[in-house]
Design a protein around this motif. Structure first.
Motif, PDB file in Angstrom:
ATOM      1  N   ASP A 189     -70.392  74.109 -31.233  1.00 47.64           N
ATOM      2  CA  ASP A 189     -69.790  74.358 -32.522  1.00 47.64           C
ATOM      3  C   ASP A 189     -68.685  73.384 -33.039  1.00 47.64           C
ATOM      4  N   ILE A 207     -63.200  82.201 -28.394  1.00 51.20           N
ATOM      5  CA  ILE A 207     -62.993  82.521 -27.296  1.00 51.20           C
ATOM      6  C   ILE A 207     -62.107  81.566 -26.439  1.00 51.20           C
ATOM      7  N   PHE A 262     -63.623  78.053 -28.316  1.00 47.38           N
ATOM      8  CA  PHE A 262     -65.217  78.326 -28.456  1.00 47.38           C
ATOM      9  C   PHE A 262     -65.556  79.207 -29.435  1.00 47.38           C
ATOM     10  N   THR A 263     -66.630  79.207 -30.096  1.00 46.42           N
ATOM     11  CA  THR A 263     -67.033  80.182 -30.902  1.00 46.42           C
ATOM     12  C   THR A 263     -68.239  80.907 -30.616  1.00 46.42           C
ATOM     13  N   VAL A 264     -68.402  82.033 -31.135  1.00 51.08           N
ATOM     14  CA  VAL A 264     -69.755  82.861 -31.114  1.00 51.08           C
ATOM     15  C   VAL A 264     -70.007  83.666 -32.034  1.00 51.08           C
ATOM     16  N   PRO A 265     -71.176  84.085 -32.396  1.00 52.33           N
ATOM     17  CA  PRO A 265     -71.200  85.059 -33.549  1.00 52.33           C
ATOM     18  C   PRO A 265     -70.329  86.286 -33.416  1.00 52.33           C
ATOM     19  N   LYS A 266     -69.861  86.811 -34.370  1.00 48.39           N
ATOM     20  CA  LYS A 266     -68.802  87.889 -34.413  1.00 48.39           C
ATOM     21  C   LYS A 266     -69.281  89.028 -33.435  1.00 48.39           C
ATOM     22  N   VAL A 267     -68.554  89.515 -32.560  1.00 48.30           N
ATOM     23  CA  VAL A 267     -68.910  90.677 -31.583  1.00 48.30           C
ATOM     24  C   VAL A 267     -68.165  91.826 -32.212  1.00 48.30           C
ATOM     25  N   VAL A 268     -68.690  93.037 -32.329  1.00 52.69           N
ATOM     26  CA  VAL A 268     -68.264  94.417 -32.486  1.00 52.69           C
ATOM     27  C   VAL A 268     -68.172  95.084 -31.350  1.00 52.69           C
ATOM     28  N   SER A 317     -66.760  85.467 -39.542  1.00 49.46           N
ATOM     29  CA  SER A 317     -68.457  85.980 -38.989  1.00 49.46           C
ATOM     30  C   SER A 317     -68.408  85.647 -37.496  1.00 49.46           C
ATOM     31  N   LYS A 318     -67.240  85.007 -37.050  1.00 48.06           N
ATOM     32  CA  LYS A 318     -67.223  84.635 -35.765  1.00 48.06           C
ATOM     33  C   LYS A 318     -66.266  85.201 -34.688  1.00 48.06           C
ATOM     34  N   SER A 319     -66.518  85.197 -33.484  1.00 46.54           N
ATOM     35  CA  SER A 319     -65.413  85.600 -32.397  1.00 46.54           C
ATOM     36  C   SER A 319     -64.993  84.221 -31.758  1.00 46.54           C
TER      37      SER A 319
END
Lengths: 490, 484, 99
Positions: free
Chosen positions: C82, B149, C92-98, B145-147
């Protein structure tokens, strides 16, 4: 209240040099005073343990004969300067808990000069404001009270309101401020202290949370002109890490306080008498002119014809730069994150929750004036007018050495006043903004009290990188004004 | 290239934007390293990660590299240029803006000559070259659920090189990229490695009916990572446009992604909403001013570029346009060739370099330009041995193989292996006599007019001399023998 | 220039600030007021005046191409909201990007 907190920086410096007391004693006195006046809300974070440690180290340095220019002097640091391992918030929720792993150049230079940090001072969120009402960490109360209405809580001005209140209340010997459109000078005036925004490029911006990069400038806020000169000497200097930092040597500002201003020409801009300027401000301004005349300077009426356009220019340029500078607060690498269903959702929720209303408003205005189709009409136009404003000053300085104006159009106002309409609030900075747009040094010093017993400030504006003349003239005015009033309880 | 549709003939209009990573030790605006392959987020300064209060300071090497590239593209160098912020939000763009150049780039218009397969060239206009920061990298496949970076690339200097919409076929686009990469490598300003992402290409594609001069709506195909894929993507996209138009539809200006597995382009979801980049001059940076002196001193150190080298190879070594083009396509190949050809017959040298040498070079990954299968000196000396008659061209093939195996110089090999060509008439005649004696029936057939068998005799005698007989002499002597 | 609700929504979108529908009217009024205030600049004749983007009368200083920074992923990640270092390998993380 300890006698030690009543001293100026220069007095404390000289007495510590003679061994009359130690940095630990001086610091302890300020830590106690700081704790006793928490009701002012001047500090966001107090760092007493760190201060005690630094004071101890300072005393050792002094014993070793290595005393710096600010050896053992307890200072407050505006919470816009990144301080290593000490929370730095810009008074915003979006940076709550942020502990930089680096020290800003200016706060680092102050530490190098031997000073002690008491804590991080409150401000308007991201330095956007003139009242210190927009901090997420609470309003700052001006230590001065109106004789007419002692129960009324007054604002300390902004954005460096915590800095001004702390110095006025004697819970810091001096403080750093930053000034984008008047954020050092206006609160200095409201709190009866002295502060100088130096020439753009004089102090490094590295490690200072950016508001509007082409305007932001750090400067000292202290009890008198000499203390400001001492502090600025330690804060200023070329920094290769800031491309806009001026590669110039730092003069001995304290040495400029010769008291001799004979033959200097002092510009009095006719545009700084807008309709409705209070009689009391007018009077203190006239008084200032008289003091300078008496000291052998010559007042000269000058014209700065684009003055009235400074405010609208500023309120395009500053928000535009801010809208871009504040894009990095996105919940990814530091500070607040509000989870969202997607990346954009996270951004929007984080930024809506993290920024207060004034900051959101300015980001939106800034976003708009840069957007496709409006750039020329707003941003580009404002940059052109900015040049005209700067040229006005350039022309004036062909004939005068320094310019004298009021600092603000009024004394400190109540916390419940001026809050309905943002534009009315912005009018507080009408006399300070032109200087910021032109990048010139501007100093505010207390010149008298109004009928309610509140301090009023006068502003001295100098040529680029000629802070020395500004200090020299300010020193003379300070002696003439003999301003000794203090807020209640000091 | 003309594509025949149902309604008529169409031509493709292609403009390319190439992002070329500048060769430098440190990043454009920070002191972090640029090397490829570090641990995640370990080549990151607080500037690159967009921390509060961080400020950019420009790397002079990157400026020089941009000027150098501009000169290599015969382009206008703008002595004053301005950095602007391109504002947009994305996960791997830490500042919320990219520092780029907008209306005042460091390099203006220039030209690039593409080399076409028939040996001809065509000039493609360069619109501009500007300096900008790279973004970080988003990794989408490590968590459900995460990307993730990684900011190691964030802040690395890129040159964005924008062509004019001058190309008309996928082949021309390929030739443009090949040539641009060659020039960048000659200049030493970008390593041109598309797999590692140090050269990336966005293609702007539109179509129009043949004969029309209008520019129709274009689509931008992002970040295609090989020249072959760029060509495939352009062709696919052009046919898609034609289909849409011929079915009465309209093309929507958009950013598309090339799927190299399916060979298709598709709309990019993350780029769905319209962008408004709100460019404005970066207030943290002052105008970039380069002196004419600096430009002149860079100009003085420019290497001979492929077009000039190609012309010289044609003039000096008598190569044809195609061979010369192949030879200059890589700087190291050109240098190798010159090492072989200098003072010798150019065509012979070219045949050996493009033939046996390239074949061996490409046969094993262990061979590189710093570790070639044979040195240019040895290959040159071998050609000398052919020329002075020590070995025949045929024997040289063996000598070449021995050189590759042993690294020894050709004279030593000839000596050790006894490969010296036999030019002693008596010895060759003796061998001929032996073969004749052993095959009287075949001798008779030849004498009866079956000329084709002559070759068989040459082969037999060559075999008998372990291939060392001088082929010219052998032919001559056999012919003489039959006439006797 | 007066901004309507749709314009405010578009600006908020561009600035990535969530704005609730009931805030739009108020914001539209406020922002329009500000724009009205700054539009007095239109009366200034700026023909031939070059825009001023910095007061610093300097050109861009340059630094040498030397690696002086980096190699500090723990410090870079120290403030990540996070909690990234232990469990996620330095990202670093972010909500999954499509895409």
């Amino acid at each position: 209240m300890s006698e030690l907190t009543k001293l100026t920086i220069a007095q404390a410096r000289d007495k510590m040099a003679k061994g009359e007391f130690t940095a630990v004693e001086l610091t302890e006195a300020h830590i106690q005073a700081m704790a006793a006046k928490r009701n002012l809300g001047a500090y966001i974070v107090e760092t007493p343990d760190l201060a005690r440690e630094q004071a101890k180290a300072s005393d050792l340095r002094r014993q070793a004969g290595q005393a710096g220019a600010l050896e053992g002097i307890p200072l407050g640091i505006k919470d816009l300067f990144c301080t290593k391992n000490v929370q730095t918030t810009a008074a915003s929720r979006i940076l709550e808990g942020f502990k930089p792993q680096y020290e800003s150049t200016v706060s680092g230079k102050l530490l190098d000069a031997g000073s002690v940090m008491l804590g991080k001072l409150n401000l308007d969120e991201f330095a956007m404001g003139s009242s210190n009402m927009t901090s997420y960490y609470g309003k700052v109360t001006n230590p001065w009270k109106s004789k007419a209405d002692p129960a009324k809580k007054l604002v300390p001005g902004g954005s460096s309101g915590g800095s001004a209140a702390a110095v006025a209340a004697r819970i810091a010997m001096g403080a750093t401020g930053t000034d984008t459109g008047g954020s050092i000078r206006q609160p200095a005036a409201f709190c009866g202290i002295t502060g100088i925004k130096p020439t753009y490029g004089r102090c490094s911006r590295w490690g200072v949370v950016a508001f509007a990069s082409s305007l932001d400038q750090a400067g000292p806020m202290a009890r008198d002109v000499r203390d400001c000169a001492i502090m600025l000497g330690a804060m200023a200097g070329h920094d290769p890490k800031d491309s806009t930092s001026a590669p110039m040597a730092v003069p001995n500002f304290e040495a400029a306080l010769t008291g001799d201003i004979r033959g200097l020409k002092v510009g009095i801009p006719k545009e700084y008498r807008p309709d409705g300027l209070s009689d009391e401000i007018q009077k203190v301004w006239e008084q200032g002119i008289e003091w300078l005349k008496a000291a052998g300077a010559t007042p000269v009426e000058i014209t700065l014809p684009h003055t009235k356009y400074a405010l609208p220019t500023y309120y395009i340029v500053a928000p535009a730069e801010a809208s871009s500078n504040l894009a990095r607060y996105d919940g990814v690498r530091f500070g607040l994150r509000v989870e969202g269903s997607s990346l954009d959702d996270m951004y929007k929720k984080t930024r809506a929750a993290g920024f207060g209303s004034e900051v959101r408003r300015r980001i939106m205005i800034g976003t708009y004036v840069l957007s496709a189709g409006y750039y020329d009409a707003y941003y580009s136009k404002a940059q052109k007018v900015r040049r005209l404003i700067a040229d006005d000053f350039k022309k004036a300085f062909e004939t005068v050495d320094v310019i004298l104006t009021p600092t603000a159009p009024s004394a400190a106002f109540g916390m419940d006043e001026n809050t309905d309409d943002p534009v009315t609030m912005w009018l507080n900075d009408v006399f300070t903004i032109p200087t910021s747009l032109a990048g010139l040094p501007g100093l505010s010093l207390p010149a008298g009290l109004d009928a309610a017993g509140l301090p009023l400030g006068l502003q001295l504006i100098g040529r680029p990188f000629d802070e020395e003349t500004v200090f020299k003239v300010a020193g003379v005015m300070e002696s003439a004004a003999g301003f000794t009033a203090t807020p209640e309880g000091v | 290239m003309i594509i025949q549709g149902d309604t008529g003939d169409w031509e493709i209009v292609i403009g390319l934007e190439v992002h070329a990573q500048v060769i430098s030790n440190a990043k454009l605006f920070s002191g972090a390293a640029t090397a490829f392959g570090a641990e995640p987020n370990d080549q990151v300064s607080f500037v690159d990660a967009g921390f509060p209060g961080m400020l950019p300071v420009i790397n002079e090497k990157c400026v020089e590299q941009a000027v150098r590239t501009g000169l290599g593209l015969k382009a206008q160098i703008n002595l004053t240029s301005v950095f602007a912020r391109k504002n947009y939000f994305y996960a791997d763009l830490p500042q919320g803006y990219q520092i780029s150049q907008y209306d005042m780039p460091i390099v203006g218009e220039g030209t690039l000559l593409i080399d076409l397969p028939d040996g001809s060239t065509r000039a493609i206009g360069i619109e501009r070259l500007h300096l900008e920061q790279d973004a970080g990298k988003s990794i989408h496949d490590m968590h459900p659920s995460k990307s993730y970076i990684d900011l190691n690339r964030s802040g690395v200097a890129l040159m964005e090189i924008v062509s004019k919409p001058d190309m008309r076929s996928p082949e021309e686009a390929g030739a443009y990229l090949t040539k641009l990469r060659t020039i960048l490598r000659y200049l030493g300003t970008c390593d041109g490695n598309m797999q590692e992402g140090s050269m990336r290409c966005d293609a702007n594609v539109s179509v129009r009916p043949v004969g029309s001069t209008e520019l129709r709506t274009r689509c931008e195909i992002k970040n295609v990572n090989s020249i072959r894929f760029v060509q495939q993507a352009i062709e696919y996209e052009a046919r898609r446009h034609i289909d849409v138009y011929e079915n009465g539809g309209e093309i929507k200006q958009e950013t598309r992604l090339f799927d190299s597995v399916k060979g298709e382009t598709r709309s990019m979801r993350s780029k769905e909403h319209a962008h408004d980049y709100r460019y404005f001059p970066d207030p943290d940076l002052l105008p970039l001013v380069v002196s004419q002196d600096l430009v002149d001193s860079i100009k003085a150190t420019l290497p001979e570029l492929p077009d000039e080298k190609k012309a010289r190879f044609m003039a000096e070594y008598g190569l044809n346009a195609y061979d010369a083009g192949v030879m200059v396509a890589e700087k190291e190949a050109a240098e190798f060739f010159e090492g072989v050809a200098k003072g010798r017959d150019g065509k012979t040298a070219a045949n050996w370099v493009m033939g046996d040498f390239f074949a061996t070079m490409n046969s094993d990954a262990k061979y590189t330009w710093t570790n070639p299968p044979v040195s240019a000196e040895n290959l040159g000396r071998m050609i000398d041995l052919i020329k002075d008659g020590t070995i025949s061209t045929r024997l040289a093939k063996d000598v070449f193989i021995f050189m590759v195996e042993s690294g020894k110089d050709p004279a030593t090999i000839v000596e050790e292996k006894g490969l010296k060509q036999v030019t002693d008439t008596g010895a060759i005649e003796k061998a001929i006599d032996e073969v004749f004696a052993a095959n009287p029936d075949k001798v008779a057939e030849v004498k009866a007019g079956k000329d084709k068998l002559m070759g068989w005799f040459v082969g037999q005698v060559m075999k008998a001399t372990q291939g060392k007989a001088n082929p010219g002499m052998l032919n001559e002597l056999i012919a003489k023998k039959f006439k006797e | 220039m007066s901004l309507d609700k749709a314009a405010v929504r578009a600006i908020a979108e561009l600035a990535r600030i969530e704005v609730r529908d009931e805030e739009l009217d108020h914001l539209a009024g406020e922002l329009s007021g500000i724009l009205h205030f700054v539009e007095q600049l239109a009366e200034v004749n700026t023909d031939g005046v070059p825009p001023m983007s910095s007061v610093a009368d300097l050109t861009l200083p340059m630094r040498a191409d030397v690696v002086t920074d980096g190699g500090q992923f723990a410090a870079v990640l120290a403030n990540a909201p996070d909690g990234v270092i232990e469990d996620q390998g330095g990202f670093f993380t972010v909500p999954k990007v499509v895409e």
